[in-house]
Design a protein around this motif. Structure first.
Motif, PDB file in Angstrom:
ATOM      1  N   CYS A  43     -20.299  17.180  -7.656  1.00 15.87           N
ATOM      2  CA  CYS A  43     -20.490  17.076  -5.967  1.00 15.87           C
ATOM      3  C   CYS A  43     -20.053  15.107  -6.058  1.00 15.87           C
ATOM      4  O   CYS A  43     -19.799  14.512  -6.332  1.00 15.87           O
ATOM      5  CB  CYS A  43     -22.173  16.396  -5.592  1.00 15.87           C
ATOM      6  SG  CYS A  43     -23.316  17.883  -6.010  1.00 15.87           S
ATOM      7  N   GLY A  44     -19.848  15.301  -4.562  1.00 14.82           N
ATOM      8  CA  GLY A  44     -18.935  14.624  -3.391  1.00 14.82           C
ATOM      9  C   GLY A  44     -17.822  13.828  -4.102  1.00 14.82           C
ATOM     10  O   GLY A  44     -16.614  14.860  -4.469  1.00 14.82           O
ATOM     11  N   THR A  45     -17.897  12.523  -3.988  1.00 14.05           N
ATOM     12  CA  THR A  45     -16.943  12.247  -4.817  1.00 14.05           C
ATOM     13  C   THR A  45     -16.587  12.248  -5.969  1.00 14.05           C
ATOM     14  O   THR A  45     -15.183  12.224  -6.325  1.00 14.05           O
ATOM     15  CB  THR A  45     -17.555  10.353  -4.645  1.00 14.05           C
ATOM     16  OG1 THR A  45     -17.317   9.759  -3.563  1.00 14.05           O
ATOM     17  CG2 THR A  45     -16.249   9.578  -4.779  1.00 14.05           C
ATOM     18  N   SER A  46     -17.338  12.682  -7.134  1.00 14.34           N
ATOM     19  CA  SER A  46     -17.254  12.146  -7.939  1.00 14.34           C
ATOM     20  C   SER A  46     -16.621  14.344  -8.258  1.00 14.34           C
ATOM     21  O   SER A  46     -15.926  14.400  -9.347  1.00 14.34           O
ATOM     22  CB  SER A  46     -18.339  13.036  -9.071  1.00 14.34           C
ATOM     23  OG  SER A  46     -19.223  11.747  -9.142  1.00 14.34           O
ATOM     24  N   SER A  90     -20.970  12.776 -12.957  1.00 21.61           N
ATOM     25  CA  SER A  90     -21.889  12.543 -11.917  1.00 21.61           C
ATOM     26  C   SER A  90     -21.462  10.743 -12.512  1.00 21.61           C
ATOM     27  O   SER A  90     -22.679  10.153 -13.048  1.00 21.61           O
ATOM     28  CB  SER A  90     -23.271  12.848 -11.930  1.00 21.61           C
ATOM     29  OG  SER A  90     -24.137  12.343 -11.111  1.00 21.61           O
ATOM     30  N   GLN A  91     -21.946   9.850 -11.343  1.00 22.35           N
ATOM     31  CA  GLN A  91     -22.303   8.149 -11.616  1.00 22.35           C
ATOM     32  C   GLN A  91     -23.390   7.978 -11.866  1.00 22.35           C
ATOM     33  O   GLN A  91     -23.322   7.544 -12.845  1.00 22.35           O
ATOM     34  CB  GLN A  91     -21.366   7.914  -9.882  1.00 22.35           C
ATOM     35  CG  GLN A  91     -21.729   6.188  -9.638  1.00 22.35           C
ATOM     36  CD  GLN A  91     -22.881   5.559 -10.279  1.00 22.35           C
ATOM     37  OE1 GLN A  91     -22.894   4.878 -10.419  1.00 22.35           O
ATOM     38  NE2 GLN A  91     -24.005   6.043  -9.324  1.00 22.35           N
ATOM     39  N   SER A  92     -24.624   8.587 -11.138  1.00 23.55           N
ATOM     40  CA  SER A  92     -25.812   8.470 -11.091  1.00 23.55           C
ATOM     41  C   SER A  92     -26.284   9.159 -12.404  1.00 23.55           C
ATOM     42  O   SER A  92     -27.388   8.747 -12.910  1.00 23.55           O
ATOM     43  CB  SER A  92     -26.105   8.795  -9.613  1.00 23.55           C
ATOM     44  OG  SER A  92     -26.280   9.920  -9.772  1.00 23.55           O
ATOM     45  N   GLY A  93     -26.021  10.577 -12.188  1.00 24.98           N
ATOM     46  CA  GLY A  93     -26.375  11.185 -13.375  1.00 24.98           C
ATOM     47  C   GLY A  93     -27.978  11.697 -13.331  1.00 24.98           C
ATOM     48  O   GLY A  93     -28.578  12.354 -14.159  1.00 24.98           O
ATOM     49  N   THR A  95     -28.195  13.168  -9.990  1.00 27.30           N
ATOM     50  CA  THR A  95     -27.235  14.066  -8.528  1.00 27.30           C
ATOM     51  C   THR A  95     -28.380  15.682  -8.809  1.00 27.30           C
ATOM     52  O   THR A  95     -27.681  16.821  -9.698  1.00 27.30           O
ATOM     53  CB  THR A  95     -26.283  14.486  -8.417  1.00 27.30           C
ATOM     54  OG1 THR A  95     -25.611  13.201  -8.267  1.00 27.30           O
ATOM     55  CG2 THR A  95     -25.935  15.011  -7.391  1.00 27.30           C
ATOM     56  N   VAL A 141     -24.076   3.486  -0.928  1.00 29.15           N
ATOM     57  CA  VAL A 141     -24.316   4.599  -0.984  1.00 29.15           C
ATOM     58  C   VAL A 141     -22.657   5.577  -1.579  1.00 29.15           C
ATOM     59  O   VAL A 141     -21.938   5.995  -2.590  1.00 29.15           O
ATOM     60  CB  VAL A 141     -24.357   5.139   0.223  1.00 29.15           C
ATOM     61  CG1 VAL A 141     -23.990   7.005   0.344  1.00 29.15           C
ATOM     62  CG2 VAL A 141     -26.231   5.492   0.591  1.00 29.15           C
ATOM     63  N   SER A 143     -19.495   5.506  -3.248  1.00 33.23           N
ATOM     64  CA  SER A 143     -18.777   5.532  -4.637  1.00 33.23           C
ATOM     65  C   SER A 143     -17.089   4.634  -4.420  1.00 33.23           C
ATOM     66  O   SER A 143     -16.294   5.383  -3.959  1.00 33.23           O
ATOM     67  CB  SER A 143     -18.525   6.921  -5.428  1.00 33.23           C
ATOM     68  OG  SER A 143     -18.081   6.995  -6.561  1.00 33.23           O
ATOM     69  N   GLN A 150     -13.744   7.129 -13.110  1.00 37.27           N
ATOM     70  CA  GLN A 150     -14.217   8.077 -13.686  1.00 37.27           C
ATOM     71  C   GLN A 150     -12.821   9.270 -13.145  1.00 37.27           C
ATOM     72  O   GLN A 150     -12.248   9.518 -13.984  1.00 37.27           O
ATOM     73  CB  GLN A 150     -14.742   9.145 -11.906  1.00 37.27           C
ATOM     74  CG  GLN A 150     -16.546   9.515 -12.102  1.00 37.27           C
ATOM     75  CD  GLN A 150     -17.099   9.753 -10.363  1.00 37.27           C
ATOM     76  OE1 GLN A 150     -16.336   9.408  -9.873  1.00 37.27           O
ATOM     77  NE2 GLN A 150     -18.381   9.362 -11.250  1.00 37.27           N
ATOM     78  N   GLU A 230     -18.663   8.271   5.472  1.00 43.64           N
ATOM     79  CA  GLU A 230     -19.171   7.836   4.853  1.00 43.64           C
ATOM     80  C   GLU A 230     -19.825   6.636   5.144  1.00 43.64           C
ATOM     81  O   GLU A 230     -20.662   5.614   5.830  1.00 43.64           O
ATOM     82  CB  GLU A 230     -19.196   7.790   3.467  1.00 43.64           C
ATOM     83  CG  GLU A 230     -19.675   9.067   2.606  1.00 43.64           C
ATOM     84  CD  GLU A 230     -19.916   8.483   1.180  1.00 43.64           C
ATOM     85  OE1 GLU A 230     -19.273   7.974   0.442  1.00 43.64           O
ATOM     86  OE2 GLU A 230     -21.037   9.179   0.369  1.00 43.64           O
TER      87      GLU A 230
HETATM   88  C1  BG6 Z   1     -23.696  12.304  -2.661  1.00 48.39           C
HETATM   89  C2  BG6 Z   1     -22.915  10.278  -1.856  1.00 48.39           C
HETATM   90  O1  BG6 Z   1     -24.762  11.682  -1.728  1.00 48.39           O
HETATM   91  O2  BG6 Z   1     -23.535  11.971  -3.838  1.00 48.39           O
HETATM   92  C3  BG6 Z   1     -21.725  10.403  -2.107  1.00 48.39           C
HETATM   93  O3  BG6 Z   1     -23.209  10.636  -0.339  1.00 48.39           O
HETATM   94  C4  BG6 Z   1     -21.723  10.418  -4.323  1.00 48.39           C
HETATM   95  O4  BG6 Z   1     -20.999   9.277  -2.285  1.00 48.39           O
HETATM   96  C5  BG6 Z   1     -22.578  12.037  -4.043  1.00 48.39           C
HETATM   97  O5  BG6 Z   1     -19.779  11.474  -4.580  1.00 48.39           O
HETATM   98  C6  BG6 Z   1     -22.468  12.508  -5.956  1.00 48.39           C
HETATM   99  O6  BG6 Z   1     -23.570  11.690  -6.531  1.00 48.39           O
HETATM  100  P1  BG6 Z   1     -22.876  11.512  -8.438  1.00 48.39           P
HETATM  101  O7  BG6 Z   1     -24.635   9.995  -8.523  1.00 48.39           O
HETATM  102  O8  BG6 Z   1     -23.792  13.143  -8.663  1.00 48.39           O
HETATM  103  O9  BG6 Z   1     -21.756  11.484  -8.665  1.00 48.39           O
END
Ligand code: BG6
Length: 341
Positions: A43-46, A90-93, A95, A141, A143, A150, A230
């Motif tokens: 999702c998103g930046t990832s 996923s940055q956070s792991g 999502t 928020v 990334s 990544q 963002e």
């Molecule tokens: C969104 C953020 O909620 O999640 C984005 O606004 C981010 O910046 C996206 O890239 C995905 O997050 P993640 O932790 O799965 O890389």
């Protein structure tokens, strides 16, 4: 943003085997050499990091790649191929859509590889193999360092897969040399900050932006537009540079500036011709151009130079100016960049 030269060096140190000029991947219970196809979900930046990785996997490892946003993938019942690797980023792991995509793929019997920054996260625990980014926490928020790391892991994985297939020793050596140069390339690009700050002050009052790039820089254009949205709440869209003429060109005027990624090479003349179409409609242009390309005089209103570099690291270097541009525009508009909406 300024941690990036250090954190990309950390990511490199974790996976680059210096003596052998190779990438070492962590132990996984599947054979990357047998992979015939890759499906990337994020999702998103990832997701944009995944789009760049697709370009590298196909160019350097010749492995076909499908990519999907996780929120679509999880409901689409996409047919998956045997011997295909399922790859989540996923940055956070945490999502939820990405996690649900991972579970759906596992249910269907696929092996899942995760690129993730948070040790012990849900995605890290449930994947069959993982590559940690080792860049420390993303505080806001938006990334930034997590995205470039990544990308770096994507580039290393493309090298690894390429060397298991038909990438030659000398091409691999040149590739490794390019990867080792990333911290310095990022550091040199960050030196453009005062120049970018001046540009940001002149563009902060616009309400619409286009970000345009081709090939591996198209996802970087999407990421540039996302960062601006963002943290500064300015409307921005990313497009493949030549696709701009099929619709978005109707938006071009003095009121809608474009940020163009302009590397030297095969696409240079085509990108210049897209820039000319914008100029003909009085659109202002900020060019993010490599030092080795000479733009026709007067075509770009502002130029941000990035060092000339290997294709496998260009998207990483090209990301830095758009992070800084978004940051300085947001600061100029007195937005709280640490706690965006
Ligand atoms: C969104 C953020 O909620 O999640 C984005 O606004 C981010 O910046 C996206 O890239 C995905 O997050 P993640 O932790 O799965 O890389």
């Amino acid at each position: 943003i300024y941690e990036q030269p250090v954190v990309v060096a950390q990511t490199l140190r974790a996976y680059l085997r210096r003596m052998e000029n190779e990438v070492a991947m962590p132990d996984m219970d599947f054979d990357l050499g047998a992979v015939k196809r890759i499906t990337i979900v994020a999702c998103g930046t990832s997701f944009y990091a995944g789009m760049v990785a697709k370009y590298w996997f196909e160019t350097f490892a010749r492995v076909p790649v499908d990519i999907d946003v996780a929120s679509e993938f999880r409901y689409r019942n996409t047919p998956l191929f045997r011997n295909s690797l399922f790859f989540v980023i996923s940055q956070s792991g945490e999502t939820i859509d990405t996690l649900a995509g991972l579970r759906e793929a596992k249910r269907k019997g696929y092996k899942v590889l995760a690129v993730n920054n948070v040790v012990g996260s849900s995605i890290a625990r449930e994947a069959d193999g993982g590559i940690y980014q080792h860049v420390g926490p993303e505080i806001g928020v938006a990334s930034t360092k997590a995205f470039t790391s990544q990308l770096l892991i994507g580039a290393m994985l493309a090298l690894y897969l390429g060397r298991l297939r038909d990438m030659s020793f000398s091409d691999g050596t040149e590739y490794v040399r390019a990867l080792k140069g990333v911290p310095d390339l990022v550091r040199r690009t960050l030196e453009q900050a005062p120049h970018i700050k001046e540009i940001a002050k002149r563009y902060a009052h616009y309400h619409d932006f286009l970000f345009l790039g081709r090939l591996s820089l198209f996802p970087v254009a999407l990421e540039g537009a996302l960062k601006l949205k963002e943290i500064s709440y300015i409307h921005a869209e990313g497009y493949p540079a030549a696709e701009m003429k099929h619709g978005p060109i109707a938006l071009i005027s003095e009121q809608c500036p474009s940020v163009f990624f302009v590397p030297a090479g095969d696409m240079f003349n085509k990108i210049v011709s897209s820039m000319q179409e914008i100029k003909a409609r009085k659109g202002r242009i900020i060019a993010v151009a490599t030092t080795n390309c000479e733009l026709p005089p007067g075509l770009a209103d502002d130029i941000i130079r990035i060092p000339e570099c290997h294709e496998a690291v260009l998207p990483i270097v090209a990301t830095i100016p758009v992070q800084l541009l978004s940051y300085y525009i947001a600061v100029e508009l007195q937005r709280d960049v640490d706690k965006p909406r």
